[in-house]
Design an enzyme around this catalytic site. Structure first.
Site, short mmCIF file in Angstrom:
data_model
loop_
_atom_site.label_atom_id
_atom_site.label_comp_id
_atom_site.label_asym_id
_atom_site.label_seq_id
_atom_site.Cartn_x
_atom_site.Cartn_y
_atom_site.Cartn_z
N LYS A 312 0.78 -1.32 -0.06
CA LYS A 312 0.05 -0.12 -0.16
C LYS A 312 1.20 1.15 -0.45
CE LYS A 312 -3.79 -2.28 2.13
NZ LYS A 312 -4.84 -2.12 3.65
N ASN A 337 -4.95 1.67 -1.56
CA ASN A 337 -5.26 0.14 -1.70
C ASN A 337 -6.03 0.63 -2.81
OD1 ASN A 337 -8.06 1.49 -0.17
ND2 ASN A 337 -8.28 -0.02 0.67
N ALA A 384 0.39 -1.54 13.92
CA ALA A 384 1.00 -0.52 13.41
C ALA A 384 1.48 -0.64 11.51
CB ALA A 384 2.81 -0.16 14.10
N GLY A 385 0.32 -1.16 10.71
CA GLY A 385 0.27 -2.01 9.90
C GLY A 385 -0.03 -0.83 8.78
N GLY A 386 -0.96 -1.54 7.56
CA GLY A 386 -1.88 -0.42 6.94
C GLY A 386 -2.64 -0.56 6.98
N ARG A 407 4.13 -4.28 18.94
CA ARG A 407 4.80 -5.25 19.08
C ARG A 407 6.11 -4.63 19.00
NH1 ARG A 407 5.51 -10.12 15.27
NH2 ARG A 407 5.90 -8.65 13.78
N GLY A 510 -14.50 -7.90 11.10
CA GLY A 510 -13.56 -7.44 9.75
C GLY A 510 -14.37 -7.28 8.42
P1 NAP Z 1 0.91 -5.26 7.90
O1 NAP Z 1 0.69 -4.19 7.46
O2 NAP Z 1 1.81 -6.62 8.17
O3 NAP Z 1 0.71 -4.90 9.78
C1 NAP Z 1 0.82 -6.31 10.42
C2 NAP Z 1 0.82 -5.91 11.90
O4 NAP Z 1 0.73 -6.43 12.84
C3 NAP Z 1 1.91 -4.88 12.62
O5 NAP Z 1 2.25 -4.10 13.08
C4 NAP Z 1 2.67 -5.99 13.18
O6 NAP Z 1 3.36 -5.74 14.15
C5 NAP Z 1 1.53 -6.54 13.97
N1 NAP Z 1 2.06 -7.72 14.06
C6 NAP Z 1 2.38 -8.89 13.78
N2 NAP Z 1 2.38 -10.11 13.94
C7 NAP Z 1 2.35 -10.51 14.86
C8 NAP Z 1 2.88 -11.00 16.51
N3 NAP Z 1 2.70 -11.96 16.25
N4 NAP Z 1 2.42 -9.93 17.79
C9 NAP Z 1 2.00 -8.92 17.59
N5 NAP Z 1 1.47 -7.44 16.39
C10 NAP Z 1 2.15 -8.80 15.56
O7 NAP Z 1 -0.85 -5.88 8.39
P2 NAP Z 1 -1.97 -5.55 7.52
O8 NAP Z 1 -2.31 -4.92 6.30
O9 NAP Z 1 -1.75 -3.86 8.68
O10 NAP Z 1 -3.01 -6.27 8.19
C11 NAP Z 1 -3.88 -6.54 9.19
C12 NAP Z 1 -4.39 -7.81 9.60
O11 NAP Z 1 -5.49 -6.27 9.01
C13 NAP Z 1 -4.86 -8.17 8.89
O12 NAP Z 1 -5.42 -9.70 9.04
C14 NAP Z 1 -5.41 -8.30 7.56
O13 NAP Z 1 -6.07 -9.50 7.07
C15 NAP Z 1 -6.17 -6.98 8.33
N6 NAP Z 1 -7.19 -6.33 7.73
C16 NAP Z 1 -8.34 -6.39 7.26
C17 NAP Z 1 -9.24 -5.70 6.45
C18 NAP Z 1 -10.27 -5.75 6.23
O14 NAP Z 1 -10.98 -5.38 5.08
N7 NAP Z 1 -11.23 -6.42 6.88
C19 NAP Z 1 -8.37 -4.72 5.32
C20 NAP Z 1 -6.97 -4.98 5.39
C21 NAP Z 1 -6.58 -5.59 6.29
P3 NAP Z 1 5.21 -5.60 13.76
O15 NAP Z 1 4.90 -3.46 13.42
O16 NAP Z 1 6.00 -5.33 14.59
O17 NAP Z 1 5.88 -5.88 12.95
#
Ligand code: NAP
Length: 533
Positions: A312, A337, A384-386, A407, A510
């Site tokens: 993204k 996105n 703190a991801g996308g 984390r 979600g």
């Molecule tokens: P991302 O950018 O990869 O970010 C992942 C986040 O999760 C980071 O902050 C990471 O921490 C943290 N994390 C990963 N493993 C962890 C663990 N074992 N313990 C604690 N924190 C952990 O992913 P994203 O795109 O933001 O997506 C995050 C979730 O939201 C996914 O499950 C995705 O499917 C969901 N999502 C849903 C929608 C929807 O429409 N419902 C849209 C977007 C995303 P660090 O910074 O320490 O690596």
């Protein structure tokens, strides 16, 4: 019209009856042709008889293929065995419509070359099978791909040229499209494997002679879609040169629900569009090259992309580098996105995650006896991801004060630092007018209360590293006044949502965000919201 051909493997001569039943089923489901793949039985004594019967009783016009193991088939016998079967079929009263014979066989065997040439001389005779001259590379894109294709086109004995190779990435499909468009004779150009789906589905857009489907789980090449998928899910019969193509770009991407959701909406809204998964290695260079090539591909009408993790931020950078329009939602989240590629060639980027979260979190907070607005609410964002960036942007814009817990604390701090600190007058904070965004470390978090908790980590996600995990620190209070949102949508009942429910909190899955953001993408691409139901 591109023919839809069901490939039916016949592994033993005594399996002909069963194979014929499969062919009848393929016909009933809407196939145009069958391909009898008799490589595995071709050395059997009864092979000629069985092959003759398959062709004679075939409920659809047919291709007969005895694929050599050097090109991914099961035939390892003597060339004389194949010639025996080909000659018998060619001389039969009801011959097959086509024989698929490899270019390598024609090059290596004088008898095969003579046989194929004799077919060419009889071309035009109703009772003579035509030759599909083919080349396959299961290892990857063959070196000298265009030279090899030119060789197939130049061979007068080939009525149809077929070239198939295992795609290394989705970008290989673009070469298949180029070959089909440049064809000097009827051509089949397709990519095998998990990255080759586009070349199979979009063959009608580029005038491909045929595309293959499997009837059940037993395909004859990796990546073959089922007949049901091709006809019903991809609606291949209505694909034509004006079909607009979209992609969902991410890594990994096979789990994405976007193709199923958007393609169902395209069908229901009668929009001639198709959306494909595009796996893009998790680095900027791969994203830049892939998007650039798709946008530039002649005749593809690549009209937009949904962009998911981890690209993204790359999508925002791409739009900045090519001076595209970046909408407010994307600026606020620091991520794109959704990319819209207009007919004029202009690019536009937006972030429907932010817009969807404003919508669904606002509605869920306001709902019910304990409902309240987001403005002034205390929100905790986990991650703190996308997704977290989008949640923070949506909540801050709505006037909530936001605490980010992650984390890796510096990732949370980076988001918080991109927001202005609230102005303070003496000791009283004007949090409503200037919502606060702060990063917090879990080690220092006391027994705190929030009105809204949003999990935006991958913790609790099926297929992730911690599917049983729950990212919310124990000390954070949960009761019926709290709304707990989990961005994770597989499973529906995440460990966090289960815990919230048992503590009496209100919950939101979600799925709600996914559907709302996808609907806004659909609107950005087509100008209309998806049909309900
Ligand atoms: P991302 O950018 O990869 O970010 C992942 C986040 O999760 C980071 O902050 C990471 O921490 C943290 N994390 C990963 N493993 C962890 C663990 N074992 N313990 C604690 N924190 C952990 O992913 P994203 O795109 O933001 O997506 C995050 C979730 O939201 C996914 O499950 C995705 O499917 C969901 N999502 C849903 C929608 C929807 O429409 N419902 C849209 C977007 C995303 P660090 O910074 O320490 O690596």
């Amino acid at each position: 019209m591109t023919l839809v051909v069901v490939a039916i493997p016949v592994v033993r001569a005594d399996a002909a009856s069963r194979a014929l039943e499969h062919a009848a089923e393929a016909k009933a489901l809407g196939a145009d042709m069958v391909e009898w793949r008799i490589d595995a039985m071709a050395e059997a004594e009864e092979a000629v008889q069985a092959a003759m019967r398959l062709v004679r009783e075939s409920p659809l016009p047919c291709i007969v293929t005895i694929r050599d193991e050097s090109e991914g088939g099961a035939f390892s016998g003597d060339e004389a065995d194949r010639l025996r079967i080909w000659s018998a079929l060619a001389d039969a009263q009801a011959p097959p419509a086509y024989l698929d014979i490899e270019l390598s066989a024609v090059r290596e065997s004088q008898q095969t070359k003579e046989f194929v040439a004799s077919r060419h001389r009889r071309e035009g005779h109703e009772d003579s099978p035509r030759v599909i001259l083919s080349f396959h590379d299961f290892r990857g894109r063959p070196p000298g791909l265009s030279g090899k294709t030119a060789e197939l086109w130049a061979d007068p004995s080939a009525a149809i040229a077929k070239i198939a190779w295992t795609a290394r990435t989705e970008r290989d499909n673009l070469e298949a499209f180029e070959l089909m468009q440049a064809r000097a004779k009827p051509t089949i150009a397709l990519c095998m494997g998990e990255h080759g789906l586009m070349s199979r589905v979009l063959a009608p857009k580029f005038g491909g002679f045929l595309t293959y489907a499997r009837l059940d789980e037993h395909g004859t090449a990796p990546g073959q879609p089922s007949l049901h998928e091709l006809l019903n899910e991809w609606s291949i019969r209505s694909i034509d040169s004006s079909t607009r193509v979209f992609g969902v770009m991410g890594y990994p991407i096979s789990h994405s629900r976007s193709p199923a959701v958007h393609n169902a909406w395209f069908r229901a809204a009668k929009v001639n569009g198709r959306l494909f998964p595009i796996s893009v290695a998790p680095i900027w260079e791969a994203f830049k090259a892939t998007l650039g090539e798709f946008l530039a591909c002649k005749g593809l009408d690549f009209s937009g992309a949904a962009v998911t993790a981890p690209h993204k931020v790359h999508a925002l950078r791409y739009l900045e580098e090519c001076a595209g329009t970046i909408e407010e939602s994307a600026r606020r989240a620091g991520a794109v996105n959704t990319i819209v590629h207009g007919a004029s060639g202009a690019l536009r980027g937006l972030n429907t995650d932010v817009l969807a979260l404003e919508e669904v979190l606002g509605a869920a907070m306001a709902h019910g006896r304990r409902g309240r607005e987001l403005k002034g609410a205390r929100a905790l964002v986990l991650g703190a991801g996308g997704a977290a960036r989008a949640a923070v942007a949506a909540l801050a814009a709505a006037g909530a004060s936001v605490t980010i817990l992650n984390r890796t604390p510096r990732h949370a701090a980076a988001i918080a630092n991109s927001y202005e600190r609230p102005k303070r007058k003496g000791s009283s904070r004007s949090a409503h007018a200037h919502p606060e965004v702060v990063a917090h470390s879990s080690a220092h978090m006391g027994a705190e209360r929030f009105d809204l908790i949003a999990n935006c980590t991958t913790v609790g996600m099926q297929g992730g590293a911690t599917p049983e995990g729950d990212p919310l620190p124990e000390r954070v209070e949960l009761d019926e006044s709290v709304l707990v949102f989990d961005a994770v949508y597989t499973p529906k009942d995440t460990p966090l949502l289960k815990r919230a429910m048992s503590a009496g909190a209100r919950t939101l899955g979600g799925e709600s965000m996914f559907e709302a953001q996808a609907a806004l993408q659909f609107k950005a691409w087509t100008g209309k919201l998806p049909p309900r139901g």
